[in-house]
Design a protein around this motif. Structure first.
Motif, PDB file in Angstrom:
ATOM      1  N   ASP A 278       0.817  -1.219   0.000  1.00  0.00           N
ATOM      2  CA  ASP A 278       0.000   0.000   0.000  1.00  0.00           C
ATOM      3  C   ASP A 278       0.850   1.267   0.000  1.00  0.00           C
TER       4      ASP A 278
ATOM      5  N   ASP B 184      -3.700  -3.623   3.131  1.00  0.00           N
ATOM      6  CA  ASP B 184      -4.814  -2.938   3.777  1.00  0.00           C
ATOM      7  C   ASP B 184      -4.374  -2.270   5.075  1.00  0.00           C
TER       8      ASP B 184
ATOM      9  N   THR C  90      -8.053 -11.380   1.489  1.00  0.00           N
ATOM     10  CA  THR C  90      -9.357 -10.955   0.988  1.00  0.00           C
ATOM     11  C   THR C  90      -9.220  -9.674   0.181  1.00  0.00           C
TER      12      THR C  90
ATOM     13  N   ARG D  83      -6.346  -7.700   1.848  1.00  0.00           N
ATOM     14  CA  ARG D  83      -6.289  -7.674   3.317  1.00  0.00           C
ATOM     15  C   ARG D  83      -5.953  -9.058   3.863  1.00  0.00           C
TER      16      ARG D  83
ATOM     17  N   VAL E 158     -10.325  -6.163  -0.907  1.00  0.00           N
ATOM     18  CA  VAL E 158     -11.124  -5.060  -0.372  1.00  0.00           C
ATOM     19  C   VAL E 158     -11.294  -4.035  -1.498  1.00  0.00           C
ATOM     20  N   LYS E 159     -12.501  -3.952  -2.040  1.00  0.00           N
ATOM     21  CA  LYS E 159     -12.754  -3.069  -3.180  1.00  0.00           C
ATOM     22  C   LYS E 159     -13.048  -1.652  -2.697  1.00  0.00           C
ATOM     23  N   ARG E 160     -12.264  -0.712  -3.206  1.00  0.00           N
ATOM     24  CA  ARG E 160     -12.489   0.695  -2.879  1.00  0.00           C
ATOM     25  C   ARG E 160     -12.440   1.520  -4.166  1.00  0.00           C
TER      26      ARG E 160
ATOM     27  N   SER F 173      -4.345   3.099   3.352  1.00  0.00           N
ATOM     28  CA  SER F 173      -5.207   2.797   2.208  1.00  0.00           C
ATOM     29  C   SER F 173      -6.554   3.500   2.282  1.00  0.00           C
ATOM     30  N   THR F 174      -6.994   3.860   3.482  1.00  0.00           N
ATOM     31  CA  THR F 174      -8.319   4.472   3.629  1.00  0.00           C
ATOM     32  C   THR F 174      -8.280   5.995   3.658  1.00  0.00           C
TER      33      THR F 174
ATOM     34  N   THR G  73      -8.086   0.300  -3.345  1.00  0.00           N
ATOM     35  CA  THR G  73      -8.432  -1.119  -3.416  1.00  0.00           C
ATOM     36  C   THR G  73      -7.178  -1.917  -3.077  1.00  0.00           C
ATOM     37  N   THR G  74      -7.324  -2.927  -2.222  1.00  0.00           N
ATOM     38  CA  THR G  74      -6.131  -3.622  -1.733  1.00  0.00           C
ATOM     39  C   THR G  74      -6.484  -5.029  -1.283  1.00  0.00           C
TER      40      THR G  74
ATOM     41  N   ASP H  17      -5.628 -11.241   7.535  1.00  0.00           N
ATOM     42  CA  ASP H  17      -6.121 -11.208   8.911  1.00  0.00           C
ATOM     43  C   ASP H  17      -4.912 -11.266   9.839  1.00  0.00           C
TER      44      ASP H  17
END
Length: 333
Positions: free
Chosen positions: A250, A278, A326, A293, A328-330, A282-283, A290-291, A295
């Motif tokens: 990222d 993520d 996973t 992720r 993560v669509k942004r 990224s936010t 979009t990235t 856990d």
């Protein structure tokens, strides 16, 4: 409360809280008392010299930092691991100690941990560890599990995010959106999971029938500002551009997104972007990134579970565990 939450509430660092928990020097008395009170209130047992090891013993999280690497360290990843590893260790009857080490100190630190009877095993955060230096670990006889570096073809127990599968997901997402020419924002130092991502990118491009032009592979440093400047220099050469880029992480994606926008390119209308990790960065981008992720707490739990199994049951078979990631669509795709 976790160690991270106690650190946030008191306003001190994770390492300071760990020093108090493990009765180590280097903390002012007033600070020590304040942190110790919260630790005890939340069920932690503070080690004292007369008391000996807490519960069954200690698991040591050894965070390795290579000297000279130009990279921004992923604190989100480290904190996420800690949030999983520390409660799991406590649940299984162990405390979790934190030690930071670089190239010059690694052998001495391992020797010290080897000699400490209360240390049951080591979680080795080896993101920056060059596996060609694997012989440095060979003499360590206690259980050891490495995180974020799979030590390919070497007899080391590892727990990692599945970068290969994650890249395939990322490029499949871009293909589903109609992209056929995908570029690669490649980190200049292929450490830890980045080495897997670089191998996985070429494999996924071939598997999915995508097109990759050599001009669309841009190598940048693992620093936000450096990646921005290097991408600006690349854009100023007026190259052809793919319709989408995948970035090794990222931080690289964020730096290159800023460069594209400074040169007038619209993201994602002109060029789409997908990162990996993520992290918190990224936010906060516009548009958000979009990235992929992973856990992170679960990775920490898995590593502790494996380490305790080795320590308590004498297991010496080598297991390499991978946890799926996973998409993560942004807004950048």
């Amino acid at each position: 409360m976790t160690i991270k939450e106690i650190a946030e509430q008191t306003g001190f660092s994770l390492s300071t809280v760990s020093l108090v928990l493990n009765n180590k020097p280097g903390v002012r008395e007033e600070t020590r008392n304040r942190i110790a009170r919260l630790l005890v209130e939340n069920g932690y047992t503070l080690r004292t010299e007369s008391q000996g090891p807490e519960q069954k013993g200690e698991l040591t999280l050894l965070r390795y930092k290579a000297v000279g690497h130009k990279r921004e360290r992923n604190e989100d990843f480290f904190v996420g691991l800690l949030n999983g590893a520390e409660p799991k260790a406590r649940q299984l009857g162990y405390s979790l100690g934190l030690v930071q080490v670089d190239d010059g100190d690694l052998v001495q630190v391992l020797e010290r941990l080897e000699a400490q009877d209360h240390v049951a095993g080591v979680l080795f955060l080896g993101t920056e560890f060059d596996t060609r230096r694997h012989p440095l670990l060979e003499g360590f006889s206690k259980p050891l599990v490495c995180l974020d570096n799979r030590f390919e073809n070497l007899p080391v127990n590892t727990v990692c995010a599945d970068s290969l599968e994650g890249i395939h997901q990322a490029l499949s997402h871009l293909k589903a959106l109609g992209h056929r020419e995908v570029g690669y924002l490649r980190g200049s130092v292929p450490i830890g999971g980045l080495a897997d991502r670089q191998a996985g990118f070429s494999r996924a491009v071939e598997d999915l029938g995508l097109s990759l032009c050599p001009e669309h592979v841009v190598e940048v440093d693992l620093l936000f500002d450096a990646a921005t400047q290097q991408m600006l220099a690349h854009l100023d050469r007026k190259p052809s551009l793919p319709t989408a880029f995948f970035a090794d992480n990222d931080i690289i994606a964020a730096g290159c997104q800023r460069a594209l926008q400074q040169r007038g390119y619209r993201v994602p209308e002109d060029v789409a972007l997908v990162g990996f990790d993520d992290g918190s960065m990224s936010t906060v981008l516009t548009p958000a990134l979009t990235t992929m992720r992973s856990d992170k707490p679960r990775l920490g739990e898995m590593a502790v579970e494996r380490l305790v199994d080795m320590a308590e049951n004498g297991r010496r078979d080598v297991v390499k565990s991978f946890l799926g990631v996973t998409l993560v669509k942004r807004g950048t795709t």
